[in-house]
Design a protein around this motif. Structure first.
Motif, PDB file in Angstrom:
ATOM      1  N   SER A 272       0.850  -1.321   0.021  1.00  0.00           N
ATOM      2  CA  SER A 272      -0.162   0.175   0.160  1.00  0.00           C
ATOM      3  C   SER A 272       0.966   1.325  -0.070  1.00  0.00           C
ATOM      4  O   SER A 272       0.619   2.242  -0.552  1.00  0.00           O
TER       5      SER A 272
ATOM      6  N   ARG B  61       1.946   1.834  -3.541  1.00  0.00           N
ATOM      7  CA  ARG B  61       1.001   2.628  -4.238  1.00  0.00           C
ATOM      8  C   ARG B  61       0.735   3.962  -3.811  1.00  0.00           C
ATOM      9  O   ARG B  61       0.807   4.990  -4.678  1.00  0.00           O
TER      10      ARG B  61
ATOM     11  N   ARG C  85       3.409   6.398  -5.455  1.00  0.00           N
ATOM     12  CA  ARG C  85       3.137   6.757  -6.824  1.00  0.00           C
ATOM     13  C   ARG C  85       2.072   7.757  -7.022  1.00  0.00           C
ATOM     14  O   ARG C  85       2.256   8.566  -7.699  1.00  0.00           O
TER      15      ARG C  85
ATOM     16  N   GLU D 140      -4.759   4.949   2.067  1.00  0.00           N
ATOM     17  CA  GLU D 140      -4.821   4.873   0.612  1.00  0.00           C
ATOM     18  C   GLU D 140      -6.352   5.424   0.061  1.00  0.00           C
ATOM     19  O   GLU D 140      -6.321   5.945  -0.934  1.00  0.00           O
TER      20      GLU D 140
END
Length: 481
Positions: free
Chosen positions: A362, A365, A368, A451
């Motif tokens: 996570s 991600r 990014r 997230e």
């Protein structure tokens, strides 16, 4: 009556010189707004659990049993706790002289220092000596102890990467030393150029400063880059030539979000280089339970390991550690659990792997999402977060914004970050708190918000940034770099 010893005017001047932006003006304003009922997203400090990261189950089970050892005598303990957690709690309690409420040796429990040494041996491929490992209340306490031993006065300098984590500038000020900056190259993904190091040392010597140590932060805070093997070799060569002790801040070694540049410890490269360097270069390496997929910041667990430090000096460092009697014992157990993790076949192994992998994937991600989000904004450019927990975008502020900041009596990036906080509730740290090149402005934010909240946070930032640039732009060119 005249002034008293603790009146501001008579305080130790080194205390007044200390600045620590991570808990500075922005944080204080964010706390005020929170009291007034505004929703604040605290991205100013790498504090994973405060932003919703769940603790890993197994370590908490073990420490819970160590904190309440009477549970181990309960016939039903096996219904609540897995057998491997029970066994590990007994293992750690057997190392103490009276459970978690008793002081340990000032260097930490010998059994846990042995586990740390075994971890380092597995990681680097070279044996480590538990007698040269000290457990500390977080890595910060270890950094402070070592800098206190190195700095003898204002004439002593420490090379620190800029942008830097303000623990270093603050501690150097407190110890009465001189910070010698070496600038990282933003256009080369925050890479390190040895020529910059040589220039920094030459300038410091010209001012009469004796440079005694060099700090590296790998992966970088606030810059998020991972040092390459070639870079580490250059750094170690430089320390050998200049006779500097290298302080390796490696607390983010588990936080890697790309495959091209894995974490390699400074110690491994030093040992790989062989004599004379592997026998000569003095190195102190730091690690913690606060980062990685553990994120146990509040537990305050850390260690430092010394390489090529003379026995008499080790004794002096032990003496200084003894003033505080003992590092906190529950945190030592967290450290033991981190460096001696579960193995395949253990009852709790699969759950532990599932939890830790879930957190790291996570974070990868989110790194990014955040980088892409910043790079989609007008007048904002951001290098990819290769490791650690932060994004450090550059904000190209228009001349009118610089004028407005000046009128308000604020540093330009503080002005921008305060406006961002008031408009969105996002609490960041201005780049000036970490040091940056003249006329260049940044902010630091963690990649830690949940997230599922990340798209909304980035959208909120983008909307604010668009409006801010529109307000202050006045047809000013907004080229990307």
């Amino acid at each position: 009556m005249g002034t008293k010893a603790l009146d501001y005017e008579t305080l130790n001047e080194n205390v007044k010189k200390v600045q620590y932006a991570v808990r500075g003006e922005l944080y204080l304003r964010a706390s005020e707004l929170q009291k007034e009922g505004k929703k604040i997203i605290f991205t100013n400090v790498g504090n994973p659990h405060a932003l919703g990261q769940k603790p890993l189950t197994f370590p908490r089970q073990v420490v819970a049993l160590c904190q309440a050892p009477f549970l181990l005598d309960d016939p039903n303990v096996g219904l609540l706790f897995p057998a491997d957690a029970i066994a590990r709690a007994k293992h750690y309690l057997s190392m103490t002289s009276g459970g978690l409420g008793a002081y340990s040796d000032s260097r930490g429990l010998p059994g846990i220092r042995k586990e740390v040494a075994e971890f380092i041996g597995r990681r680097d491929g070279y044996p480590s000596d538990p007698e040269l490992i000290f457990l500390t209340d977080g890595a910060s306490k270890g950094v402070m102890q070592i800098l206190n031993c190195i700095i003898r006065g204002q004439g002593d300098g420490v090379l620190v990467p800029v942008p830097q984590y303000p623990l270093y500038s603050a501690t150097i000020s407190l110890c009465g030393g001189s910070l010698v900056p070496y600038y990282l190259e933003e256009t080369a993904n925050w890479g390190l150029n040895v020529n910059n190091l040589r220039e920094s040392v030459a300038q410091a010597r010209f001012k009469g400063i004796t440079v005694r140590a060099m700090v590296i932060i790998n992966p970088g805070n606030p810059t998020g880059q991972c040092l390459s093997e070639a870079n580490l070799r250059e750094i170690l060569n430089f320390c050998y030539q200049e006779n500097l002790v290298l302080l390796g801040d490696e607390v983010y070694q588990q936080n890697i979000y790309q495959d091209e540049r894995p974490f390699i410890s400074a110690r491994k490269i030093l040992m790989d280089m062989g004599p004379p360097m592997s026998k000569e270069v003095q190195l102190v390496s730091f690690h913690t339970v606060s980062k990685g997929y553990w994120g146990e910041c509040g537990q305050r667990g850390g260690y430092f390991e010394m390489t090529n430090i003379p026995p008499q000096t080790v004794d002096e460092i032990y003496k200084i550690a003894s003033i505080s009697l003992s590092p906190n014992v529950p945190a030592q157990i967290f450290m033991g659990l981190m460096v001696n993790p579960l193995k395949p076949g253990d009852i709790s192994y699969e759950q532990f792997v599932r939890e830790s992998k879930g957190i790291l994937e996570s974070l990868r991600r989110r790194a990014r999402l955040m980088t892409d989000g910043f790079n989609s904004c007008k007048n904002v450019v951001c290098n990819f977060t290769e490791g650690a927990m932060y994004s450090f975008p550059q904000i190209r502020l228009p001349p009118k914004a610089l004028e407005a900041a000046k009128k308000a009596g604020k540093v330009p990036d503080v002005f921008y970050c305060l406006k961002l906080l008031e408009a969105t509730g996002i609490s960041t740290v201005p780049g000036s708190g970490f040091g940056q090149k003249e006329g260049v402005f940044h902010l630091r934010t963690t990649i830690l918000p949940a997230e599922e909240d990340m798209p909304e946070i980035m959208s909120s930032f983008k909307k604010f940034n668009e409006e801010f640039m529109e307000q202050y732009e006045d047809n000013w060119s907004h080229s990307r770099m």
